[in-house]
Motif scaffolding. Structure first.
Motif, PDB file in Angstrom:
ATOM      1  N   VAL A  16       0.850  -1.199   0.000  1.00 34.58           N
ATOM      2  CA  VAL A  16       0.000   0.000   0.000  1.00 34.58           C
ATOM      3  C   VAL A  16       0.879   1.240   0.000  1.00 34.58           C
ATOM      4  O   VAL A  16       0.608   2.220  -0.718  1.00 34.58           O
ATOM      5  CB  VAL A  16      -0.958  -0.005   1.205  1.00 34.58           C
ATOM      6  CG1 VAL A  16      -1.595   1.372   1.407  1.00 34.58           C
ATOM      7  CG2 VAL A  16      -2.023  -1.052   1.044  1.00 34.58           C
ATOM      8  N   LEU A  17       1.951   1.248   0.774  1.00 34.68           N
ATOM      9  CA  LEU A  17       2.800   2.423   0.910  1.00 34.68           C
ATOM     10  C   LEU A  17       3.659   2.658  -0.341  1.00 34.68           C
ATOM     11  O   LEU A  17       3.841   3.804  -0.756  1.00 34.68           O
ATOM     12  CB  LEU A  17       3.706   2.301   2.135  1.00 34.68           C
ATOM     13  CG  LEU A  17       3.005   2.321   3.492  1.00 34.68           C
ATOM     14  CD1 LEU A  17       4.006   2.068   4.604  1.00 34.68           C
ATOM     15  CD2 LEU A  17       2.316   3.653   3.715  1.00 34.68           C
ATOM     16  N   PHE A  18       4.213   1.595  -0.923  1.00 35.88           N
ATOM     17  CA  PHE A  18       5.185   1.773  -1.998  1.00 35.88           C
ATOM     18  C   PHE A  18       4.625   1.501  -3.396  1.00 35.88           C
ATOM     19  O   PHE A  18       5.153   2.017  -4.367  1.00 35.88           O
ATOM     20  CB  PHE A  18       6.406   0.883  -1.768  1.00 35.88           C
ATOM     21  CG  PHE A  18       7.201   1.292  -0.577  1.00 35.88           C
ATOM     22  CD1 PHE A  18       7.876   2.512  -0.568  1.00 35.88           C
ATOM     23  CD2 PHE A  18       7.278   0.482   0.536  1.00 35.88           C
ATOM     24  CE1 PHE A  18       8.613   2.878   0.533  1.00 35.88           C
ATOM     25  CE2 PHE A  18       8.013   0.863   1.630  1.00 35.88           C
ATOM     26  CZ  PHE A  18       8.683   2.072   1.653  1.00 35.88           C
ATOM     27  N   VAL A  19       3.590   0.689  -3.519  1.00 35.03           N
ATOM     28  CA  VAL A  19       3.100   0.332  -4.844  1.00 35.03           C
ATOM     29  C   VAL A  19       1.823   1.104  -5.188  1.00 35.03           C
ATOM     30  O   VAL A  19       1.750   1.793  -6.189  1.00 35.03           O
ATOM     31  CB  VAL A  19       2.888  -1.181  -4.974  1.00 35.03           C
ATOM     32  CG1 VAL A  19       2.311  -1.546  -6.327  1.00 35.03           C
ATOM     33  CG2 VAL A  19       4.173  -1.934  -4.733  1.00 35.03           C
ATOM     34  N   GLY A  20       0.809   0.939  -4.366  1.00 37.50           N
ATOM     35  CA  GLY A  20      -0.426   1.649  -4.685  1.00 37.50           C
ATOM     36  C   GLY A  20      -1.564   1.200  -3.791  1.00 37.50           C
ATOM     37  O   GLY A  20      -1.447   0.268  -3.005  1.00 37.50           O
ATOM     38  N   PRO A  21      -2.707   1.884  -3.913  1.00 39.40           N
ATOM     39  CA  PRO A  21      -3.841   1.613  -3.047  1.00 39.40           C
ATOM     40  C   PRO A  21      -4.557   0.296  -3.362  1.00 39.40           C
ATOM     41  O   PRO A  21      -5.446  -0.123  -2.621  1.00 39.40           O
ATOM     42  CB  PRO A  21      -4.760   2.789  -3.290  1.00 39.40           C
ATOM     43  CG  PRO A  21      -4.394   3.327  -4.615  1.00 39.40           C
ATOM     44  CD  PRO A  21      -2.947   2.990  -4.827  1.00 39.40           C
ATOM     45  N   GLY A  22      -4.206  -0.411  -4.370  1.00 37.60           N
ATOM     46  CA  GLY A  22      -4.853  -1.680  -4.698  1.00 37.60           C
ATOM     47  C   GLY A  22      -4.581  -2.773  -3.663  1.00 37.60           C
ATOM     48  O   GLY A  22      -5.331  -3.748  -3.562  1.00 37.60           O
ATOM     49  N   PHE A  23      -3.543  -2.590  -2.890  1.00 35.03           N
ATOM     50  CA  PHE A  23      -3.214  -3.581  -1.856  1.00 35.03           C
ATOM     51  C   PHE A  23      -4.137  -3.474  -0.637  1.00 35.03           C
ATOM     52  O   PHE A  23      -4.098  -4.327   0.237  1.00 35.03           O
ATOM     53  CB  PHE A  23      -1.745  -3.426  -1.415  1.00 35.03           C
ATOM     54  CG  PHE A  23      -0.785  -4.066  -2.368  1.00 35.03           C
ATOM     55  CD1 PHE A  23      -0.447  -5.393  -2.247  1.00 35.03           C
ATOM     56  CD2 PHE A  23      -0.225  -3.316  -3.413  1.00 35.03           C
ATOM     57  CE1 PHE A  23       0.446  -5.968  -3.125  1.00 35.03           C
ATOM     58  CE2 PHE A  23       0.658  -3.894  -4.298  1.00 35.03           C
ATOM     59  CZ  PHE A  23       1.000  -5.226  -4.163  1.00 35.03           C
ATOM     60  N   TRP A  24      -4.979  -2.413  -0.555  1.00 33.57           N
ATOM     61  CA  TRP A  24      -5.912  -2.285   0.581  1.00 33.57           C
ATOM     62  C   TRP A  24      -6.897  -3.452   0.598  1.00 33.57           C
ATOM     63  O   TRP A  24      -7.286  -3.912   1.670  1.00 33.57           O
ATOM     64  CB  TRP A  24      -6.687  -0.972   0.523  1.00 33.57           C
ATOM     65  CG  TRP A  24      -5.908   0.198   1.021  1.00 33.57           C
ATOM     66  CD1 TRP A  24      -5.478   1.257   0.287  1.00 33.57           C
ATOM     67  CD2 TRP A  24      -5.485   0.436   2.359  1.00 33.57           C
ATOM     68  NE1 TRP A  24      -4.794   2.133   1.063  1.00 33.57           N
ATOM     69  CE2 TRP A  24      -4.786   1.646   2.371  1.00 33.57           C
ATOM     70  CE3 TRP A  24      -5.588  -0.262   3.561  1.00 33.57           C
ATOM     71  CZ2 TRP A  24      -4.220   2.193   3.506  1.00 33.57           C
ATOM     72  CZ3 TRP A  24      -5.032   0.286   4.695  1.00 33.57           C
ATOM     73  CH2 TRP A  24      -4.354   1.483   4.671  1.00 33.57           C
ATOM     74  N   ILE A  25      -7.291  -3.948  -0.548  1.00 36.25           N
ATOM     75  CA  ILE A  25      -8.236  -5.064  -0.617  1.00 36.25           C
ATOM     76  C   ILE A  25      -7.597  -6.310   0.011  1.00 36.25           C
ATOM     77  O   ILE A  25      -8.202  -6.966   0.852  1.00 36.25           O
ATOM     78  CB  ILE A  25      -8.617  -5.364  -2.098  1.00 36.25           C
ATOM     79  CG1 ILE A  25      -9.254  -4.162  -2.744  1.00 36.25           C
ATOM     80  CG2 ILE A  25      -9.506  -6.604  -2.188  1.00 36.25           C
ATOM     81  CD1 ILE A  25     -10.689  -3.940  -2.409  1.00 36.25           C
ATOM     82  N   GLY A  26      -6.406  -6.641  -0.378  1.00 39.13           N
ATOM     83  CA  GLY A  26      -5.708  -7.803   0.180  1.00 39.13           C
ATOM     84  C   GLY A  26      -5.432  -7.635   1.670  1.00 39.13           C
ATOM     85  O   GLY A  26      -5.546  -8.582   2.453  1.00 39.13           O
ATOM     86  N   PHE A  27      -5.084  -6.374   2.051  1.00 37.37           N
ATOM     87  CA  PHE A  27      -4.830  -6.104   3.472  1.00 37.37           C
ATOM     88  C   PHE A  27      -6.099  -6.306   4.291  1.00 37.37           C
ATOM     89  O   PHE A  27      -6.057  -6.861   5.400  1.00 37.37           O
ATOM     90  CB  PHE A  27      -4.289  -4.686   3.656  1.00 37.37           C
ATOM     91  CG  PHE A  27      -4.072  -4.319   5.087  1.00 37.37           C
ATOM     92  CD1 PHE A  27      -2.997  -4.818   5.794  1.00 37.37           C
ATOM     93  CD2 PHE A  27      -4.961  -3.473   5.753  1.00 37.37           C
ATOM     94  CE1 PHE A  27      -2.792  -4.498   7.117  1.00 37.37           C
ATOM     95  CE2 PHE A  27      -4.767  -3.152   7.072  1.00 37.37           C
ATOM     96  CZ  PHE A  27      -3.676  -3.653   7.770  1.00 37.37           C
ATOM     97  N   ALA A  28      -7.250  -5.867   3.756  1.00 39.14           N
ATOM     98  CA  ALA A  28      -8.523  -6.041   4.467  1.00 39.14           C
ATOM     99  C   ALA A  28      -8.848  -7.521   4.642  1.00 39.14           C
ATOM    100  O   ALA A  28      -9.291  -7.961   5.717  1.00 39.14           O
ATOM    101  CB  ALA A  28      -9.646  -5.330   3.720  1.00 39.14           C
TER     102      ALA A  28
END
Length: 138
Positions: A16-28
């Motif tokens: 999320v910090l270095f690549v982009g906001p698309g990782f918020w789904i996986g983090f959730a």
């Protein structure tokens, strides 16, 4: 499993910090799995704790009962030993009375308890072989 979920959550936060906001789904998703797994582990820990307490209570109860049984067995054994001691003393007393050993030496036999013994004081029992009815020449 717990370590894998923590690591996966950390990687997704880095994403999320270095690549982009698309990782918020996986983090959730992994965060939800982590929370559910922690709740599951907590419930198992509480169940194990209750089980251990129940076993400890049962073990304590059993120890108390066993101690009661051991005390009762020891009491019965002491009573048996005392009864055997009394019986042995009674037998010895009867034996000494029968042999005339328990009367004082300065009293005659009739003065000791008022009983008279008709037993011979000593010697052989019965008649000698030679004093038979007739003389046997065999």
């Amino acid at each position: 499993m717990l370590a894998a979920l923590f690591l996966l959550n950390a990687v997704e936060l880095v994403g999320v910090l270095f690549v982009g906001p698309g990782f918020w789904i996986g983090f959730a998703v992994t965060g939800t799995l982590l929370v559910v797994y922690v709740i599951y582990l907590r419930s198992r820990a509480l169940a194990d704790q209750r089980r251990r307490r129940a076993r400890a209570r049962e073990a304590a109860w059993l120890a108390v009962r066993q101690a009661e049984v051991r005390r009762e067995q020891a009491r019965r054994a002491a009573a048996r030993r005392e009864a055997q001691r009394r019986l042995a003393a009674q037998r010895e007393s009867v034996r000494r009375t029968a042999m005339g050993l328990d009367r004082p030496a300065d009293l005659p036999a009739a003065a000791n308890g008022g009983t008279v013994s008709y037993r011979r004081a000593g010697g052989l029992r019965g008649r000698p072989y030679q004093s038979g009815r007739g003389t046997h020449s065999a």
